[in-house]
Design a protein around this motif. Structure first.
Motif, PDB file in Angstrom:
ATOM      1  N   TYR A 158       0.845  -1.123  -0.081  1.00  0.00           N
ATOM      2  CA  TYR A 158      -0.062  -0.119   0.125  1.00  0.00           C
ATOM      3  C   TYR A 158       0.784   1.333  -0.015  1.00  0.00           C
ATOM      4  O   TYR A 158       0.681   2.212  -0.848  1.00  0.00           O
ATOM      5  CB  TYR A 158      -0.925  -0.065   1.269  1.00  0.00           C
ATOM      6  N   THR A 206      -5.390  11.846  -2.150  1.00  0.00           N
ATOM      7  CA  THR A 206      -5.888  11.029  -2.915  1.00  0.00           C
ATOM      8  C   THR A 206      -7.489  11.462  -2.902  1.00  0.00           C
ATOM      9  O   THR A 206      -8.121  11.608  -3.970  1.00  0.00           O
ATOM     10  CB  THR A 206      -6.136   9.551  -2.725  1.00  0.00           C
ATOM     11  N   GLN A 218      -3.140   5.005  -7.063  1.00  0.00           N
ATOM     12  CA  GLN A 218      -4.316   4.750  -6.168  1.00  0.00           C
ATOM     13  C   GLN A 218      -5.880   5.551  -6.779  1.00  0.00           C
ATOM     14  O   GLN A 218      -6.664   5.122  -6.810  1.00  0.00           O
ATOM     15  CB  GLN A 218      -4.086   5.399  -4.797  1.00  0.00           C
ATOM     16  N   THR A 241       2.676   2.271  -3.238  1.00  0.00           N
ATOM     17  CA  THR A 241       1.827   2.565  -4.736  1.00  0.00           C
ATOM     18  C   THR A 241       1.895   4.271  -4.558  1.00  0.00           C
ATOM     19  O   THR A 241       1.859   4.722  -3.563  1.00  0.00           O
ATOM     20  CB  THR A 241       0.512   2.025  -4.463  1.00  0.00           C
ATOM     21  N   MET A 268      -8.748  -0.325   1.683  1.00  0.00           N
ATOM     22  CA  MET A 268      -7.382  -0.200   1.389  1.00  0.00           C
ATOM     23  C   MET A 268      -6.558  -0.489   2.497  1.00  0.00           C
ATOM     24  O   MET A 268      -5.559  -1.019   2.314  1.00  0.00           O
ATOM     25  CB  MET A 268      -7.026   1.108   0.642  1.00  0.00           C
TER      26      MET A 268
END
Lengths: 465, 465
Positions: free
Chosen positions: A277, B366, A285, A280, B341
Motif C-alpha cells: 500500500y 487522494t 491509487q 503505491t 485499502m
C-alpha cells in the motif's frame, strides 16, 4: 494484526547504504534473508538502488528480485551488465525466472532470453507459453522425480545427481516409464528402507490431488489447502507430470486472490499489484479508484431524478423525508452483505454451478427475514417514539399509517436488494465474468434507484397521496 | 475461479451410504483422501452420520474430523464408545487434538482428556493454555529436533526413533544443550553427509524467522509467507524451541483471516465459522447480518432528520434534488474504498504504527484529487447537458451557479469521506480494536449525514437560499 517491528539488522543495513559503506553493506547483506533485503530495497531512495544492487552482486540480487513488486523488476535488472545477468538468471529457479521475464517489456524479455544457456532458454520459452495466472504459469519444473521400477539405491543416486537443480525434495514424485504420475514418496521413505527395495513397493498412490497446467492458479491453491500438501503435481491432459506448485506459491496465490477480491468488492479497479500500500503512488491509487466512482456517480443521478420527480410528496408530508435515506441505505447495506458472502464463497470453491438457485432461494428468505426485522423496528419507532416529537401531519394522516408505509417499503426494499445482491455475482459467473466485478458500491447504486421508486410508490399507495 | 467438479468416487460413496452398504462404504473410504471424506460427511443427511462414522471406524474418522467445521465435532465424537475414542485421539497429532478439544463443551473436554494416556494428557493440557488464535494454540510439538553437538549418525538415529510421532521431517531444527533454537537442517543434508560429520557443521543458522508462542496466529502466517517457509519455529521468550507452525496451518490461517476481513468490511458480524456458505443455517446468516443493519438503520435516521430540516431548499430549487443522492453516495463509496485499502494493508502487516499520519496524508490528497475529478465532471454535466432539459429555476438562479455549488459540495464531501475512511481503521487500531470493525456500511452511514449537511450548507451559501 501484527506490527512489523523493524529488525535491527535492517536498520543497520539502511544506515550503511546511506553512508555508501560498501563493505558494511556487503557483509550485512550476506547475513540477511532475501525477503528482508527486498524490504530494504523498497524503502531506499531510488538513487541508492544501483549502489545496493552492485554491492550485493547478481547472485544475491537474484533471490531478492523475486520478492520485489513487478514494477521494480526491469529497473533493477538494468543495473547489471550482460555477464552479471547471466549469473543472476542461472541463480534463479525456473518458475521464478519465468515470473521475472513476465514482468519486463517484450524487448527486454527477448534480450534476457538470449543470455540464458540453450537448455534454460528452451525450458523458459516453454513455460512462458502458460498464462501468468494458470497452474502452468506458476509451476516449477525442478522436481524430485523417480521411476516406479527403480530400486531405492537407483532412485537415491538419481536424486543425488539432480540435488542442486531441485526445488524441493520434501516430496518426490513417482512416474511410470511414459512419465505419467502414479505415486509419491518422502525422502525419509527412501532413507529408512534397504537399498534393493523397489520404489513401487514403498510409494504411496496419488488420488485426485493434481491439477491441469491450464487450470486457474486459484484452483491449484485451493487444492493445496484442501489436501494439506507441500507440493501439488501439475499434469497435462494425459497425466504426464510437468511440474509442481509448491506451498509457498500457494500462499502467495491465496494472498493475492484474497486481496483482489477485497478490492474488487470495494469497487477498486485495475490489476492487484504486488506493491505494498505505502509503495503505491497516489496517482495509481487515484486511477484504480476513479473509474468506478465516476461511473457510479452518474448512476446516482438516476436516483436524483426519481427524487426530483416525486419530491412534491416530501413537501406534502415532511415526515416522509425522515425515513427516505434509511430505506435507501438499508438496501445498499444488505445487498452488499449478500453479494460479499456469495463472492467469497465462490472464491473458496464452495458454490458450484448447480447451486445457483439454491443460493438465490436462501438469500431471498434471508432478505425477507431481515426486511421484516427492520420494518418492524421502524414501525415500532414511529408509533412509540415519534409521538413525543409532535410532527405536523396533513389532515387525515396518522403516525400509524406512516408506520405501515415505512414498514412495507423497507421490507420490500431489503428483500429485493438482498436477492439482487446474491443474483448479480452468480449472473456474472454465468456469463464468464469474475463474480467480484459486482462491487458493493455498484449494488448500492442500483438499489438506491429501486429504493427511491419503492418508497415513493408505497407511500403514495398507502397514504393516498 | 474454480468449479469444484464432484469427483466420481465421492458420488459412489454417497450412493453406498444411502444404500447402507457398509462393506462398500468401508472399501471406498479406505481409498479416499480424508478431505474428500469430510466433504461427503457434510453433504450427508444427519441421520446417516452415525452409520458413516461407525463404518469407517475411529482411526480413519480421526483425520476426517480435523477437516470438519467446529460445530459438527462434538456430535461426531459422541458416535464413538470410550474405547473407540481412545483409538481416535491416539491417531490425532497433538495440535489437531487440541483444536478438536477446543471445539467441544467444557464437560466433554474434561471427559475426553481423561481418555488420553498420561503423557498425551499432560501435553494436551499444556497446549490448551494458549489461546486458539495464537501461534502457541496452532503449533505442533511433534517436531524433528536434533542437538548441535550430535554427529549425523546420532541425529539420524534419534530421528528414526521418533519418526512415527513426528509431523514433518521436511525441516529439522537444531537446538543447543539448553533447548534453545540455533539452526535448521533438511533431511537430505543428513543423508548426503558422512556419519561422523558434526551437526553443527552442516546446519544453517536461523535468522529472524521464528515467532513467540503468544503472538497472533496472523503474525505467524505472514512470516511463513514472507520467508517462504515450510515450517516456522515457535519459541518462548527465552528462545526455547516449543513447536512448529506448518505451511498447511499457515494457509488455513490466511484463508480464515482473509474471509474474516472481507466479512467485517461488508458489515457482517460474529465469528467467522469454518462452515461453508451453503452449510450455514439461514438463522445464523440472519443473526450475523442483522446487528449492523439495524444499528445503521437508526444512524440513517439522522440523515433523514437533516433532510427534513433542510427539505424546503429542495422545493425551492427542484434541480438540487437531482444531485443530492449522488453527493451523498459518492462519499460512502470513496470512504469505503479508502477504509478497505487501509484495512487490507494493515492485515498484511504493511502499515506500522509510525505510518499512521503518512497514511492519513496520502488519503487526504487522494481524496482531494478524486473530489476534484468528480466535482469537475458534474459541473461540466450541469452546464453542458442540463440546458437541453429546460429545468425550471427560480428567478436569478443560473445553471452555472448550481454547477459551482454541486462541484464545491462534491469535492468537500469526497475529500472528507476519504480522509475519514482511512482514519477510522487507524483509530480503531490505536485503541486496540480490530481495524476491520470499521465496516464500509458504517462509514457510508456516517458520511451520509455529513454529506447532507455539506450539500445543504454549500447550496445555501452559494445560491443564497
Amino acid at each position: 494484526m501484527p506490527d512489523d517491528e523493524a529488525t535491527p539488522p535492517l536498520d543497520e543495513l539502511m544506515r550503511a547504504i546511506e553512508a555508501e559503506d560498501r563493505s558494511a553493506v556487503s557483509a550485512l547483506a550476506e547475513e540477511m534473508h532475501y525477503a528482508d533485503l527486498a524490504q530494504a530495497y523498497q524503502e531506499l531512495d531510488e538513487e541508492k538502488h544501483h549502489l545496493f544492487l552492485k554491492t550485493i552482486g547478481p547472485a544475491k540480487a537474484a533471490d531478492m528480485l523475486v520478492e520485489l513488486p513487478d514494477s521494480l523488476i526491469e529497473e533493477a535488472l538494468d543495473a547489471f551488465s550482460p555477464s552479471e545477468l547471466k549469473i543472476l538468471f542461472r541463480e534463479l529457479s525456473d518458475d521464478d525466472r519465468v515470473d521475472i521475464l513476465q514482468d519486463v517489456g517484450e524487448e527486454a524479455r527477448l534480450r534476457f532470453l538470449g543470455l540464458l544457456g540453450p537448455e534454460d532458454e528452451e525450458l523458459t520459452r516453454s513455460l512462458l507459453k502458460y498464462e501468468h495466472d494458470t497452474a502452468g504459469g506458476r509451476m516449477t519444473t525442478r522436481i524430485g522425480r523417480v521411476f516406479a521400477n527403480q530400486t531405492v539405491k537407483q532412485a537415491v543416486d538419481m536424486l543425488r545427481r539432480s540435488q542442486e537443480s531441485t526445488e524441493t525434495l520434501s516430496r518426490i514424485f513417482v512416474v511410470d516409464q511414459k512419465g505419467r504420475l502414479i505415486g509419491k514418496l518422502r525422502f525419509r521413505d527412501l532413507a529408512f528402507n534397504t537399498w534393493d527395495t523397489p520404489v513401487r513397493d514403498i510409494m504411496r498412490e496419488i488420488g485426485p490431488e493434481r491439477v491441469l497446467a491450464t487450470a486457474d492458479q486459484e484452483e491449484a491453491a485451493n487444492m493445496l489447502l484442501k489436501y494439506d500438501l507441500i507440493a501439488l503435481p501439475v499434469v497435462d491432459e494425459f497425466d504426464h507430470l510437468l511440474g509442481l506448485i509448491t506451498h509457498d506459491d500457494a500462499m502467495e496465490i491465496m494472498q493475492e486472490e484474497s486481496t483482489e477480491d477485497i478490492e474488487k468488492i470495494a469497487g477498486i479497479g485495475g490489476e492487484q499489484s504486488e506493491e505494498t500500500y505505502l509503495n503505491t503512488t497516489i496517482l495509481t491509487q487515484f486511477r484504480r479508484r476513479a473509474g468506478w466512482l465516476t461511473g457510479l456517480a452518474f448512476v446516482s443521478i438516476l436516483s436524483g431524478y426519481v427524487m426530483m420527480r416525486f419530491g412534491s410528496i416530501l413537501s406534502e408530508v415532511f415526515l416522509l423525508a425522515l425515513f427516505l435515506p434509511m430505506v435507501v441505505a438499508a438496501g445498499g447495506n444488505t445487498g452488499g452483505q449478500a453479494s460479499t458472502m456469495v463472492i467469497r464463497a465462490m472464491s473458496l470453491g464452495e458454490i458450484d454451478h448447480d447451486a445457483t438457485w439454491q443460493v438465490a432461494w436462501r438469500e431471498l428468505r434471508t432478505g425477507l427475514f431481515l426486511g421484516l426485522l427492520l420494518g418492524s423496528c421502524m414501525a415500532l419507532f414511529t408509533v412509540v417514539l415519534l409521538p413525543f416529537f409532535h410532527f405536523d401531519l396533513p389532515a387525515g394522516m396518522t403516525l400509524a399509517k406512516v408506520a405501515i408505509a415505512v414498514a412495507v417499503a423497507l421490507t420490500t426494499q431489503v428483500t429485493s436488494a438482498t436477492f439482487l445482491g446474491s443474483l448479480l455475482p452468480l449472473g456474472a459467473r454465468a456469463v464468464r465474468l469474475d463474480p467480484a466485478v459486482v462491487s458493493a458500491p455498484a449494488i448500492a447504486a442500483i438499489v438506491d434507484v429501486s429504493g427511491m421508486l419503492i418508497y415513493f410508490t408505497v407511500a403514495r399507495a398507502i397514504l393516498g397521496l
